[in-house]
Motif scaffolding. Structure first.
Motif, PDB file in Angstrom:
ATOM      1  N   PRO A  72      17.627  -2.029  -0.457  1.00 37.75           N
ATOM      2  CA  PRO A  72      16.310  -2.686  -0.515  1.00 37.75           C
ATOM      3  C   PRO A  72      15.390  -2.315   0.639  1.00 37.75           C
ATOM      4  O   PRO A  72      14.204  -2.080   0.435  1.00 37.75           O
ATOM      5  N   PHE A  73      15.927  -2.257   1.864  1.00 35.95           N
ATOM      6  CA  PHE A  73      15.069  -1.931   3.004  1.00 35.95           C
ATOM      7  C   PHE A  73      14.534  -0.509   2.910  1.00 35.95           C
ATOM      8  O   PHE A  73      13.335  -0.270   3.082  1.00 35.95           O
ATOM      9  N   TRP A  74      15.397   0.453   2.626  1.00 37.63           N
ATOM     10  CA  TRP A  74      14.987   1.851   2.643  1.00 37.63           C
ATOM     11  C   TRP A  74      14.230   2.252   1.384  1.00 37.63           C
ATOM     12  O   TRP A  74      13.735   3.375   1.295  1.00 37.63           O
ATOM     13  N   ASP A  75      14.111   1.356   0.418  1.00 34.38           N
ATOM     14  CA  ASP A  75      13.277   1.622  -0.756  1.00 34.38           C
ATOM     15  C   ASP A  75      11.796   1.678  -0.405  1.00 34.38           C
ATOM     16  O   ASP A  75      11.005   2.272  -1.138  1.00 34.38           O
ATOM     17  N   TYR A  76      11.394   1.038   0.677  1.00 29.96           N
ATOM     18  CA  TYR A  76       9.973   0.957   1.020  1.00 29.96           C
ATOM     19  C   TYR A  76       9.492   2.280   1.614  1.00 29.96           C
ATOM     20  O   TYR A  76      10.172   2.864   2.460  1.00 29.96           O
ATOM     21  N   GLY A  77       8.333   2.717   1.164  1.00 26.33           N
ATOM     22  CA  GLY A  77       7.823   3.988   1.656  1.00 26.33           C
ATOM     23  C   GLY A  77       6.455   4.315   1.109  1.00 26.33           C
ATOM     24  O   GLY A  77       5.613   3.431   0.920  1.00 26.33           O
ATOM     25  N   TYR A  78       6.243   5.592   0.819  1.00 20.85           N
ATOM     26  CA  TYR A  78       4.907   6.044   0.432  1.00 20.85           C
ATOM     27  C   TYR A  78       4.394   5.356  -0.823  1.00 20.85           C
ATOM     28  O   TYR A  78       3.199   5.036  -0.919  1.00 20.85           O
ATOM     29  N   ASP A  79       5.260   5.148  -1.803  1.00 21.80           N
ATOM     30  CA  ASP A  79       4.786   4.552  -3.056  1.00 21.80           C
ATOM     31  C   ASP A  79       4.137   3.196  -2.834  1.00 21.80           C
ATOM     32  O   ASP A  79       3.236   2.796  -3.591  1.00 21.80           O
ATOM     33  N   ASP A  80       4.574   2.470  -1.811  1.00 18.94           N
ATOM     34  CA  ASP A  80       3.970   1.171  -1.508  1.00 18.94           C
ATOM     35  C   ASP A  80       2.571   1.341  -0.905  1.00 18.94           C
ATOM     36  O   ASP A  80       1.693   0.502  -1.130  1.00 18.94           O
ATOM     37  N   ILE A  81       2.382   2.402  -0.145  1.00 19.79           N
ATOM     38  CA  ILE A  81       1.046   2.704   0.361  1.00 19.79           C
ATOM     39  C   ILE A  81       0.126   3.050  -0.814  1.00 19.79           C
ATOM     40  O   ILE A  81      -1.008   2.564  -0.907  1.00 19.79           O
ATOM     41  N   TYR A  82       0.634   3.871  -1.708  1.00 22.42           N
ATOM     42  CA  TYR A  82      -0.131   4.235  -2.904  1.00 22.42           C
ATOM     43  C   TYR A  82      -0.495   2.990  -3.702  1.00 22.42           C
ATOM     44  O   TYR A  82      -1.625   2.844  -4.169  1.00 22.42           O
ATOM     45  N   ALA A  83       0.469   2.088  -3.856  1.00 20.82           N
ATOM     46  CA  ALA A  83       0.205   0.851  -4.600  1.00 20.82           C
ATOM     47  C   ALA A  83      -0.853   0.008  -3.903  1.00 20.82           C
ATOM     48  O   ALA A  83      -1.647  -0.678  -4.560  1.00 20.82           O
ATOM     49  N   GLY A  84      -0.871   0.030  -2.580  1.00 21.52           N
ATOM     50  CA  GLY A  84      -1.889  -0.706  -1.853  1.00 21.52           C
ATOM     51  C   GLY A  84      -3.278  -0.159  -2.089  1.00 21.52           C
ATOM     52  O   GLY A  84      -4.258  -0.909  -2.111  1.00 21.52           O
ATOM     53  N   ILE A  85      -3.381   1.168  -2.272  1.00 24.41           N
ATOM     54  CA  ILE A  85      -4.680   1.773  -2.537  1.00 24.41           C
ATOM     55  C   ILE A  85      -5.132   1.490  -3.959  1.00 24.41           C
ATOM     56  O   ILE A  85      -6.258   1.079  -4.210  1.00 24.41           O
ATOM     57  N   PHE A  86      -4.235   1.701  -4.907  1.00 23.12           N
ATOM     58  CA  PHE A  86      -4.585   1.573  -6.315  1.00 23.12           C
ATOM     59  C   PHE A  86      -3.969   0.314  -6.914  1.00 23.12           C
ATOM     60  O   PHE A  86      -3.239   0.354  -7.895  1.00 23.12           O
ATOM     61  N   SER A  87      -4.269  -0.810  -6.281  1.00 20.36           N
ATOM     62  CA  SER A  87      -3.809  -2.087  -6.812  1.00 20.36           C
ATOM     63  C   SER A  87      -4.523  -2.397  -8.106  1.00 20.36           C
ATOM     64  O   SER A  87      -5.705  -2.106  -8.247  1.00 20.36           O
ATOM     65  N   PRO A  88      -3.838  -3.046  -9.058  1.00 21.65           N
ATOM     66  CA  PRO A  88      -4.494  -3.333 -10.332  1.00 21.65           C
ATOM     67  C   PRO A  88      -5.230  -4.659 -10.383  1.00 21.65           C
ATOM     68  O   PRO A  88      -5.590  -5.117 -11.450  1.00 21.65           O
ATOM     69  N   TYR A  89      -5.437  -5.312  -9.262  1.00 24.01           N
ATOM     70  CA  TYR A  89      -6.022  -6.646  -9.306  1.00 24.01           C
ATOM     71  C   TYR A  89      -7.501  -6.622  -9.650  1.00 24.01           C
ATOM     72  O   TYR A  89      -8.283  -5.907  -9.036  1.00 24.01           O
ATOM     73  N   GLY A  90      -7.891  -7.404 -10.636  1.00 23.81           N
ATOM     74  CA  GLY A  90      -9.289  -7.722 -10.831  1.00 23.81           C
ATOM     75  C   GLY A  90      -9.625  -8.941  -9.991  1.00 23.81           C
ATOM     76  O   GLY A  90      -8.746  -9.600  -9.432  1.00 23.81           O
ATOM     77  N   TYR A  91     -10.891  -9.276  -9.908  1.00 20.75           N
ATOM     78  CA  TYR A  91     -11.309 -10.333  -8.991  1.00 20.75           C
ATOM     79  C   TYR A  91     -10.677 -11.678  -9.328  1.00 20.75           C
ATOM     80  O   TYR A  91     -10.327 -12.447  -8.440  1.00 20.75           O
TER      81      TYR A  91
END
Length: 359
Positions: free
Chosen positions: A48-67
């Protein structure tokens, strides 16, 4: 690959890893941060710890949240989200008043409590060692409480604000490691060789009980696989929807270059071999978090520059890309995540967390 999941209310926005862990849940990055650091440092369960990486940064940029998509995450009475440009401020809808607190670890006492009895039974400490173990337990609780206190109080709906929140979360995790590291090292140094072997064996026994999974192979595979998201950039869609000017296109290219550098940085920092002792594993945690922080800062600087050059209409189009992009991945099957929290978390705390995840 991981991807966006729909929660039972129909909202997008649960970024999930290949092994089932959550990178983003609603507005919160790394919801089980202390669990994951603790599991690896004390028991050697590193997936679980080492799963975190670039994909989470990408998800932060292209989050799917509407207002209005995050109403269910807002506490009762109203922490106002940071709205993107051209979107009106609104009163926060009523929701569970402890939602953010739960995600950040409201029962941090349960999360952080060391299995004192189990450790004492294994190593039979003398008075000096027992005092050092008590100091370590107190430091663990303080670190978890400090991490919870650093929980975000605003829901960030723009890409720059999400990466800022991500950076703050990682910085709080690094501070938590700094609290626990000295007393853990002091306690371990007070043990004789036989006691150290017994303590290390506790972690080995825990990992062997996890359905036969190899902690070493899952660590290397998880870390390497988590840095593959550069190819996912929706460059053509950005070009078509935003129609950037030459200056904006130059900043966009710089952002993509920064993202590629961050992914490479994180990939190169993957730990190929399992650290044997708890102090060595916690040291590895600290190093990895510092690399992740460096990667986030690299991308964030380029993102701020690009985003700052967009018009309000272009910003709205950029944020909407996440909504469209998520629709192509949200139907992927869910993955079940396992933990070895039975060693240190209360039954009540775990039940509350599993119920919350299943909602």
């Amino acid at each position: 690959m991981g991807g966006w999941r729909h929660d039972h209310g129909g909202r997008d926005g649960w970024w999930r890893h290949r092994n089932g862990g959550y990178g983003w849940v609603g507005p919160l990055f790394w919801p089980f941060a202390y669990y994951d650091m603790y599991d690896y440092a004390m028991w050697g369960y590193g997936g679980p710890f080492w799963d975190y990486g670039y994909d989470d940064i990408y998800a932060g940029i292209f989050s799917p949240y509407g207002y209005d998509d995050l109403a269910g995450y807002l506490p009762q009475g109203g922490i106002a989200p940071q709205a993107p440009a051209q979107q009106p401020a609104s009163t926060s809808p009523a929701g569970p008043n402890d939602q953010l607190a739960q995600m950040c670890g409201e029962d941090s006492r349960d999360i952080a409590g060391l299995p004192i009895d189990q450790i004492q039974q294994a190593i039979q400490p003398n008075d000096t060692q027992r005092a050092a173990l008590d100091d370590l337990a107190n430091a663990s609780v303080k670190a978890a409480q400090d991490l919870r206190a650093a929980c975000p109080t605003q829901i960030s709906l723009t890409a720059p604000a999400r990466l800022a929140s991500m950076q703050m979360r990682i910085e709080a995790m690094i501070a938590a490691v700094a609290i626990v590291q000295p007393p853990l090292q002091k306690f371990y140094d007070l043990l004789n060789d036989e006691q150290k072997a017994r303590l290390n064996a506790l972690g080995q026994d825990a990992r062997q009980g996890e359905a036969g999974r190899s902690a070493t192979s899952s660590l290397a595979q998880s870390c390497g696989a988590a840095q593959t998201g550069v190819i996912s950039w929706p460059a053509a869609e950005i070009e078509a929807k935003i129609r950037p000017t030459d200056a904006q296109r130059s900043s966009l290219a710089a952002l993509q270059d920064a993202s590629a550098k961050a992914a490479e940085l994180l990939k190169n920092s993957c730990q190929a071999e399992e650290a044997i002792t708890p102090p060595a594993r916690l040291e590895a945690v600290g190093k990895r978090l510092n690399i992740l922080l460096q990667a986030v800062k690299t991308v964030r600087a380029a993102l701020d520059d690009f985003y700052g050059k967009l018009s309000d209409e272009q910003k709205a189009q950029f944020e909407a890309i996440g909504l469209r992009h998520a629709a192509t991945t949200a139907g992927q099957p869910a993955v079940t995540r396992t933990h070895i929290h039975r060693h240190h978390a209360s039954i009540g705390g775990l039940i509350r967390r599993f119920i919350w995840l299943a909602r």
